[in-house]
Write a protein that holds these residues in place. Structure first.
Motif, PDB file in Angstrom:
ATOM      1  N   THR A   1       3.334   8.039   4.797  1.00 20.66           N
ATOM      2  CA  THR A   1       3.142   7.255   6.020  1.00 20.66           C
ATOM      3  C   THR A   1       2.398   5.958   5.768  1.00 20.66           C
ATOM      4  O   THR A   1       2.151   5.192   6.692  1.00 20.66           O
ATOM      5  CB  THR A   1       2.371   8.078   7.076  1.00 20.66           C
ATOM      6  OG1 THR A   1       1.053   8.328   6.593  1.00 20.66           O
ATOM      7  CG2 THR A   1       3.080   9.375   7.400  1.00 20.66           C
ATOM      8  N   GLY A   2       1.985   5.690   4.516  1.00 21.43           N
ATOM      9  CA  GLY A   2       1.277   4.470   4.171  1.00 21.43           C
ATOM     10  C   GLY A   2      -0.230   4.613   4.117  1.00 21.43           C
ATOM     11  O   GLY A   2      -0.927   3.652   3.820  1.00 21.43           O
ATOM     12  N   ALA A   3      -0.762   5.802   4.408  1.00 14.47           N
ATOM     13  CA  ALA A   3      -2.209   6.021   4.321  1.00 14.47           C
ATOM     14  C   ALA A   3      -2.648   5.921   2.869  1.00 14.47           C
ATOM     15  O   ALA A   3      -1.995   6.458   1.971  1.00 14.47           O
ATOM     16  CB  ALA A   3      -2.588   7.381   4.892  1.00 14.47           C
ATOM     17  N   VAL A   4      -3.768   5.214   2.629  1.00 10.25           N
ATOM     18  CA  VAL A   4      -4.278   5.001   1.282  1.00 10.25           C
ATOM     19  C   VAL A   4      -5.621   5.722   1.161  1.00 10.25           C
ATOM     20  O   VAL A   4      -6.481   5.605   2.039  1.00 10.25           O
ATOM     21  CB  VAL A   4      -4.454   3.493   0.990  1.00 10.25           C
ATOM     22  CG1 VAL A   4      -5.003   3.271  -0.410  1.00 10.25           C
ATOM     23  CG2 VAL A   4      -3.131   2.765   1.174  1.00 10.25           C
ATOM     24  N   TYR A   5      -5.785   6.467   0.068  1.00  5.58           N
ATOM     25  CA  TYR A   5      -6.999   7.230  -0.185  1.00  5.58           C
ATOM     26  C   TYR A   5      -7.457   7.020  -1.620  1.00  5.58           C
ATOM     27  O   TYR A   5      -6.650   6.733  -2.501  1.00  5.58           O
ATOM     28  CB  TYR A   5      -6.752   8.734   0.006  1.00  5.58           C
ATOM     29  CG  TYR A   5      -6.750   9.178   1.447  1.00  5.58           C
ATOM     30  CD1 TYR A   5      -7.833   9.872   1.972  1.00  5.58           C
ATOM     31  CD2 TYR A   5      -5.679   8.914   2.277  1.00  5.58           C
ATOM     32  CE1 TYR A   5      -7.839  10.288   3.294  1.00  5.58           C
ATOM     33  CE2 TYR A   5      -5.668   9.327   3.596  1.00  5.58           C
ATOM     34  CZ  TYR A   5      -6.758  10.014   4.097  1.00  5.58           C
ATOM     35  OH  TYR A   5      -6.760  10.416   5.406  1.00  5.58           O
ATOM     36  N   VAL A   6      -8.755   7.196  -1.832  1.00  2.00           N
ATOM     37  CA  VAL A   6      -9.316   7.263  -3.174  1.00  2.00           C
ATOM     38  C   VAL A   6      -9.761   8.697  -3.391  1.00  2.00           C
ATOM     39  O   VAL A   6     -10.437   9.288  -2.547  1.00  2.00           O
ATOM     40  CB  VAL A   6     -10.516   6.300  -3.340  1.00  2.00           C
ATOM     41  CG1 VAL A   6     -11.257   6.567  -4.631  1.00  2.00           C
ATOM     42  CG2 VAL A   6     -10.046   4.867  -3.313  1.00  2.00           C
ATOM     43  N   GLY A   7      -9.366   9.282  -4.530  1.00  2.00           N
ATOM     44  CA  GLY A   7      -9.801  10.615  -4.916  1.00  2.00           C
ATOM     45  C   GLY A   7     -10.851  10.519  -5.998  1.00  2.00           C
ATOM     46  O   GLY A   7     -10.673   9.813  -6.983  1.00  2.00           O
ATOM     47  N   ASP A   8     -11.962  11.216  -5.803  1.00  2.00           N
ATOM     48  CA  ASP A   8     -13.096  11.154  -6.721  1.00  2.00           C
ATOM     49  C   ASP A   8     -13.487  12.579  -7.102  1.00  2.00           C
ATOM     50  O   ASP A   8     -13.776  13.394  -6.224  1.00  2.00           O
ATOM     51  CB  ASP A   8     -14.268  10.443  -6.032  1.00  2.00           C
ATOM     52  CG  ASP A   8     -15.399  10.088  -6.969  1.00  2.00           C
ATOM     53  OD1 ASP A   8     -15.254  10.258  -8.190  1.00  2.00           O
ATOM     54  OD2 ASP A   8     -16.432   9.616  -6.472  1.00  2.00           O
ATOM     55  N   ALA A   9     -13.475  12.895  -8.403  1.00  2.00           N
ATOM     56  CA  ALA A   9     -13.857  14.235  -8.867  1.00  2.00           C
ATOM     57  C   ALA A   9     -15.381  14.335  -8.875  1.00  2.00           C
ATOM     58  O   ALA A   9     -16.040  13.693  -9.682  1.00  2.00           O
ATOM     59  CB  ALA A   9     -13.298  14.518 -10.254  1.00  2.00           C
ATOM     60  N   VAL A  10     -15.934  15.126  -7.960  1.00  2.00           N
ATOM     61  CA  VAL A  10     -17.376  15.327  -7.854  1.00  2.00           C
ATOM     62  C   VAL A  10     -17.659  16.802  -8.129  1.00  2.00           C
ATOM     63  O   VAL A  10     -17.170  17.667  -7.415  1.00  2.00           O
ATOM     64  CB  VAL A  10     -17.896  14.919  -6.456  1.00  2.00           C
ATOM     65  CG1 VAL A  10     -19.383  15.205  -6.331  1.00  2.00           C
ATOM     66  CG2 VAL A  10     -17.589  13.462  -6.175  1.00  2.00           C
ATOM     67  N   ASN A  11     -18.427  17.065  -9.195  1.00  2.00           N
ATOM     68  CA  ASN A  11     -18.730  18.444  -9.594  1.00  2.00           C
ATOM     69  C   ASN A  11     -17.466  19.281  -9.757  1.00  2.00           C
ATOM     70  O   ASN A  11     -17.418  20.441  -9.362  1.00  2.00           O
ATOM     71  CB  ASN A  11     -19.686  19.103  -8.603  1.00  2.00           C
ATOM     72  CG  ASN A  11     -21.024  18.403  -8.561  1.00  2.00           C
ATOM     73  OD1 ASN A  11     -21.554  17.977  -9.585  1.00  2.00           O
ATOM     74  ND2 ASN A  11     -21.576  18.258  -7.362  1.00  2.00           N
TER      75      ASN A  11
ATOM     76  N   PRO B   1       5.221  -0.476   5.484  1.00  2.00           N
ATOM     77  CA  PRO B   1       6.258  -0.267   4.470  1.00  2.00           C
ATOM     78  C   PRO B   1       6.640  -1.526   3.699  1.00  2.00           C
ATOM     79  O   PRO B   1       7.327  -1.450   2.687  1.00  2.00           O
ATOM     80  CB  PRO B   1       7.445   0.263   5.276  1.00  2.00           C
ATOM     81  CG  PRO B   1       7.202  -0.217   6.668  1.00  2.00           C
ATOM     82  CD  PRO B   1       5.714  -0.292   6.843  1.00  2.00           C
ATOM     83  N   GLU B   2       6.181  -2.693   4.170  1.00  2.00           N
ATOM     84  CA  GLU B   2       6.510  -3.946   3.478  1.00  2.00           C
ATOM     85  C   GLU B   2       5.642  -4.189   2.247  1.00  2.00           C
ATOM     86  O   GLU B   2       5.891  -5.112   1.485  1.00  2.00           O
ATOM     87  CB  GLU B   2       6.396  -5.143   4.438  1.00  2.00           C
ATOM     88  CG  GLU B   2       4.990  -5.501   4.850  1.00  2.00           C
ATOM     89  CD  GLU B   2       4.429  -4.686   6.023  1.00  2.00           C
ATOM     90  OE1 GLU B   2       3.398  -5.097   6.554  1.00  2.00           O
ATOM     91  OE2 GLU B   2       5.001  -3.654   6.403  1.00  2.00           O
ATOM     92  N   TRP B   3       4.611  -3.349   2.032  1.00  2.00           N
ATOM     93  CA  TRP B   3       3.693  -3.531   0.911  1.00  2.00           C
ATOM     94  C   TRP B   3       3.993  -2.571  -0.220  1.00  2.00           C
ATOM     95  O   TRP B   3       4.294  -1.408   0.013  1.00  2.00           O
ATOM     96  CB  TRP B   3       2.244  -3.350   1.367  1.00  2.00           C
ATOM     97  CG  TRP B   3       1.813  -4.448   2.271  1.00  2.00           C
ATOM     98  CD1 TRP B   3       1.771  -4.418   3.636  1.00  2.00           C
ATOM     99  CD2 TRP B   3       1.413  -5.759   1.889  1.00  2.00           C
ATOM    100  NE1 TRP B   3       1.348  -5.628   4.124  1.00  2.00           N
ATOM    101  CE2 TRP B   3       1.117  -6.469   3.072  1.00  2.00           C
ATOM    102  CE3 TRP B   3       1.264  -6.397   0.669  1.00  2.00           C
ATOM    103  CZ2 TRP B   3       0.684  -7.787   3.060  1.00  2.00           C
ATOM    104  CZ3 TRP B   3       0.829  -7.706   0.656  1.00  2.00           C
ATOM    105  CH2 TRP B   3       0.546  -8.386   1.844  1.00  2.00           C
ATOM    106  N   THR B   4       3.843  -3.068  -1.455  1.00  2.00           N
ATOM    107  CA  THR B   4       4.033  -2.272  -2.655  1.00  2.00           C
ATOM    108  C   THR B   4       2.824  -2.453  -3.563  1.00  2.00           C
ATOM    109  O   THR B   4       2.372  -3.581  -3.774  1.00  2.00           O
ATOM    110  CB  THR B   4       5.293  -2.737  -3.426  1.00  2.00           C
ATOM    111  OG1 THR B   4       6.416  -2.662  -2.553  1.00  2.00           O
ATOM    112  CG2 THR B   4       5.539  -1.891  -4.654  1.00  2.00           C
TER     113      THR B   4
END
Length: 170
Positions: free
Chosen positions: A71-81, A94-97
């Motif tokens: 759906t275009g949602a952007v997340y950062v995943g961070d490994a904590v412990n 949708p126009e962004w790549t």
């Protein structure tokens, strides 16, 4: 599949990010005594997610992963412990790549480079309270240009991007 590499566990060693067909997000790290990889599953994601990059997007001194869902949602995943924590950065149309990641703004943080369907280039950087600031780069690129990579090609202490045209110009 191997998706990227960086100091994902925050222990100063270079790790390998892997993602399997069942959605498991796994980090492999070489044991310095045996040179064998040890694998740690830090999370799981559905098939609606796509890997977009690895770098220190949050400015925490270790690498995180950049993700986008269908759906275009952007997340950062961070490994904590040893457990992946996800931080929402908003969404994109949708126009962004996503093109590349690198320290394009020269402030020792990893940024991400975006291109839209009209050729506009924008650098996104995560700031305070995980708010993304977008900087539009002057000019745009026509459809004859493709991105080849990002790195400090000019020795300036920050990333530049390398492009090539259909006629071979670099």
């Amino acid at each position: 599949t191997i998706e990227g590499a960086g100091n994902l566990l925050g222990d100063g060693r270079f790790d390998v990010l892997m993602w399997n067909t069942n959605g498991a997000v796994v980090i492999g790290e070489a044991d310095p005594m045996t040179s064998q990889l040890a694998f740690t599953q830090v999370g799981g994601l559905g098939h609606e997610w796509s890997y977009r990059g690895v770098g220190d997007y949050l400015g925490e001194g270790h690498a995180q992963i950049l993700l986008e869902n269908a759906t275009g949602a952007v997340y950062v995943g961070d490994a904590v412990n040893g457990v992946e924590q996800y931080t929402s950065l908003g969404g994109l149309g949708p126009e962004w790549t996503f093109v590349e990641s690198g320290d394009f703004l020269g402030d020792s943080k990893t940024d991400f480079l975006l291109k839209n369907t009209n050729g506009a280039l924008v650098v996104g950087e995560v700031g305070a309270s995980n708010i993304v600031t977008y900087t539009t780069l002057s000019g745009g690129l026509g459809p004859e240009w493709k991105f080849v990579g990002a790195g400090d090609y000019l020795g300036l202490g920050h990333a530049q991007f390398l492009i090539e045209s259909t006629n071979g110009a670099v």
